[in-house]
Design an enzyme around this catalytic site. Structure first.
Site, PDB file in Angstrom:
ATOM      1  N   LYS A   9     -39.073  40.304  -8.131  1.00 18.22           N
ATOM      2  CA  LYS A   9     -37.836  40.546  -8.858  1.00 18.22           C
ATOM      3  C   LYS A   9     -37.663  42.047  -9.140  1.00 18.22           C
ATOM      4  CE  LYS A   9     -38.197  35.913 -10.894  1.00 18.22           C
ATOM      5  NZ  LYS A   9     -38.218  35.096 -12.147  1.00 18.22           N
ATOM      6  N   TYR A  49     -30.559  29.972  -7.946  1.00 18.46           N
ATOM      7  CA  TYR A  49     -30.910  29.410  -9.254  1.00 18.46           C
ATOM      8  C   TYR A  49     -29.952  28.296  -9.684  1.00 18.46           C
ATOM      9  CZ  TYR A  49     -34.643  32.787 -10.255  1.00 18.46           C
ATOM     10  OH  TYR A  49     -35.819  33.505 -10.251  1.00 18.46           O
ATOM     11  N   ASN A 112     -40.516  38.331 -15.535  1.00 19.17           N
ATOM     12  CA  ASN A 112     -41.799  37.763 -15.106  1.00 19.17           C
ATOM     13  C   ASN A 112     -42.162  38.047 -13.642  1.00 19.17           C
ATOM     14  OD1 ASN A 112     -40.076  35.936 -13.941  1.00 19.17           O
ATOM     15  ND2 ASN A 112     -40.868  34.138 -15.011  1.00 19.17           N
ATOM     16  N   HIS A 115     -40.850  35.327  -8.201  1.00 19.94           N
ATOM     17  CA  HIS A 115     -40.405  33.940  -8.006  1.00 19.94           C
ATOM     18  C   HIS A 115     -41.204  33.312  -6.867  1.00 19.94           C
ATOM     19  CE1 HIS A 115     -38.031  30.442  -6.881  1.00 19.94           C
ATOM     20  NE2 HIS A 115     -38.149  30.877  -5.642  1.00 19.94           N
ATOM     21  N   GLU A 126     -34.668  27.641   0.107  1.00 18.75           N
ATOM     22  CA  GLU A 126     -34.639  29.056  -0.276  1.00 18.75           C
ATOM     23  C   GLU A 126     -34.844  29.970   0.935  1.00 18.75           C
ATOM     24  OE1 GLU A 126     -37.542  29.100  -3.423  1.00 18.75           O
ATOM     25  OE2 GLU A 126     -36.231  27.919  -4.743  1.00 18.75           O
TER      26      GLU A 126
HETATM   27  P1  GTP Z   1     -39.157  31.060 -10.661  1.00 24.59           P
HETATM   28  O1  GTP Z   1     -40.291  31.123  -9.709  1.00 24.59           O
HETATM   29  O2  GTP Z   1     -38.492  32.385 -10.944  1.00 24.59           O
HETATM   30  O3  GTP Z   1     -38.159  29.977 -10.296  1.00 24.59           O
HETATM   31  O4  GTP Z   1     -39.814  30.673 -12.063  1.00 24.59           O
HETATM   32  P2  GTP Z   1     -40.398  29.262 -12.486  1.00 24.59           P
HETATM   33  O5  GTP Z   1     -40.234  28.257 -11.401  1.00 24.59           O
HETATM   34  O6  GTP Z   1     -41.762  29.509 -13.032  1.00 24.59           O
HETATM   35  O7  GTP Z   1     -39.446  28.906 -13.706  1.00 24.59           O
HETATM   36  P3  GTP Z   1     -38.028  28.185 -13.688  1.00 24.59           P
HETATM   37  O8  GTP Z   1     -37.592  27.848 -12.308  1.00 24.59           O
HETATM   38  O9  GTP Z   1     -38.057  27.116 -14.700  1.00 24.59           O
HETATM   39  O10 GTP Z   1     -37.097  29.336 -14.264  1.00 24.59           O
HETATM   40  C1  GTP Z   1     -36.559  30.327 -13.383  1.00 24.59           C
HETATM   41  C2  GTP Z   1     -36.600  31.666 -14.074  1.00 24.59           C
HETATM   42  O11 GTP Z   1     -35.702  31.642 -15.160  1.00 24.59           O
HETATM   43  C3  GTP Z   1     -37.948  32.033 -14.677  1.00 24.59           C
HETATM   44  O12 GTP Z   1     -38.793  32.683 -13.775  1.00 24.59           O
HETATM   45  C4  GTP Z   1     -37.548  32.960 -15.797  1.00 24.59           C
HETATM   46  O13 GTP Z   1     -37.371  34.286 -15.327  1.00 24.59           O
HETATM   47  C5  GTP Z   1     -36.208  32.421 -16.221  1.00 24.59           C
HETATM   48  N1  GTP Z   1     -36.390  31.540 -17.381  1.00 24.59           N
HETATM   49  C6  GTP Z   1     -36.867  30.268 -17.394  1.00 24.59           C
HETATM   50  N2  GTP Z   1     -36.890  29.784 -18.639  1.00 24.59           N
HETATM   51  C7  GTP Z   1     -36.403  30.779 -19.419  1.00 24.59           C
HETATM   52  C8  GTP Z   1     -36.165  30.902 -20.826  1.00 24.59           C
HETATM   53  O14 GTP Z   1     -36.417  29.994 -21.595  1.00 24.59           O
HETATM   54  N3  GTP Z   1     -35.638  32.100 -21.247  1.00 24.59           N
HETATM   55  C9  GTP Z   1     -35.364  33.125 -20.405  1.00 24.59           C
HETATM   56  N4  GTP Z   1     -34.868  34.265 -20.883  1.00 24.59           N
HETATM   57  N5  GTP Z   1     -35.572  33.038 -19.084  1.00 24.59           N
HETATM   58  C10 GTP Z   1     -36.086  31.889 -18.608  1.00 24.59           C
HETATM   59 MG    MG Z   2     -38.402  27.908 -10.415  1.00 24.78          MG
END
Ligand code: GTP
Ligand code: MG
Length: 150
Positions: A9, A49, A112, A115, A126
Site C-alpha cells: 500500500k 474492496y 497496515n 494487502h 484480484e
Molecule cells: P487486506 O489484505 O488489505 O484486505 O486486509 P485484511 O484482509 O487483513 O482485512 P480486511 O479485508 O477485513 O480489511 C481491508 C482493509 O481495510 C484492512 O487492511 C485495513 O486497512 C482496512 N480496515 C479493516 N478494518 C478496518 C477498521 O476497522 N478501521 C479502519 N480504519 N480500517 C480498517
Molecule cells: Mg481483505
C-alpha cells in the site's frame, strides 16, 4: 501451482518498505511472477474492496489506496494464499504477532502496509482486476529442487 495477489500500500512505498517486504516473500521460497508500481484508479480500488462497501472505513480505505503508488504483485507457490496471510499477520497491526509483516512494521489498521488475497477465489478475482495476461511471467527458479521435495 497456486497464485496470490499482494499489494504494498502507499504507506509501504512512502516508508521505503518495498524491498523489506519483497525480501520476506523471496526468502520464504515463493516465486514472483508479476510486479508493477501503479497509482490505482478509484474504480480499481472500489472494485478491489467491494466487499467492504457500506462500512465506516470504506471511503477512507479507497482514498488511502488511491493516494499514491502501490506495488502490485503476483506470487506463486505451494499454499501461497494462506501462507502469505500468515506472513502478513492480523489486520490490526497492534494485535499482529511479532515476526509477521504487520506485527513488525506497522501500528495502525488504516496504515497496515500490505494487502494479501484471503482465498484462492479472491486471488483469481484480484489478479485479473490488477493484471493483464501479458503482465504475468512464469519462469522456473533454479532453486526449485531446494525449496520443494518433488
Ligand atoms: P487486506 O489484505 O488489505 O484486505 O486486509 P485484511 O484482509 O487483513 O482485512 P480486511 O479485508 O477485513 O480489511 C481491508 C482493509 O481495510 C484492512 O487492511 C485495513 O486497512 C482496512 N480496515 C479493516 N478494518 C478496518 C477498521 O476497522 N478501521 C479502519 N480504519 N480500517 C480498517
Ligand atoms: Mg481483505
Amino acid at each position: 501451482q497456486e497464485r496470490t495477489f499482494i499489494a504494498l500500500k502507499p504507506d509501504a512505498v512512502q516508508r521505503n518498505l518495498v524491498g523489506e517486504v519483497i525480501r520476506r516473500f523471496e526468502a520464504k521460497g515463493f516465486k514472483l511472477v508479476g510486479l508493477k508500481l501503479v497509482k490505482p484508479s478509484v474504480e480499481t480500488a472500489e472494485e478491489h474492496y467491494a466487499e467492504h462497501k457500506g462500512k465506516g472505513f470504506y471511503k477512507g480505505l479507497v482514498d488511502f489506496i488511491t493516494s499514491g503508488p502501490v506495488v502490485a504483485m503476483v506470487w506463486q507457490g505451494k499454499g501461497v494464499v494462506a501462507s502469505a496471510r500468515k506472513l502478513i499477520g492480523a489486520t490490526n497491526p497492534l494485535t499482529s504477532e511479532p515476526g509477521t509483516i504487520r506485527g513488525d512494521l506497522a501500528v495502525d489498521v488504516g496504515r497496515n502496509v500490505i494487502h494479501g488475497s484471503d482465498s484462492t477465489d479472491s486471488a483469481q478475482r484480484e489478479i485479473s482486476l490488477w493484471f493483464k495476461e501479458g503482465e504475468i511471467a512464469d519462469w522456473t527458479p533454479v532453486s526449485n529442487a531446494w525449496v520443494y521435495e518433488n
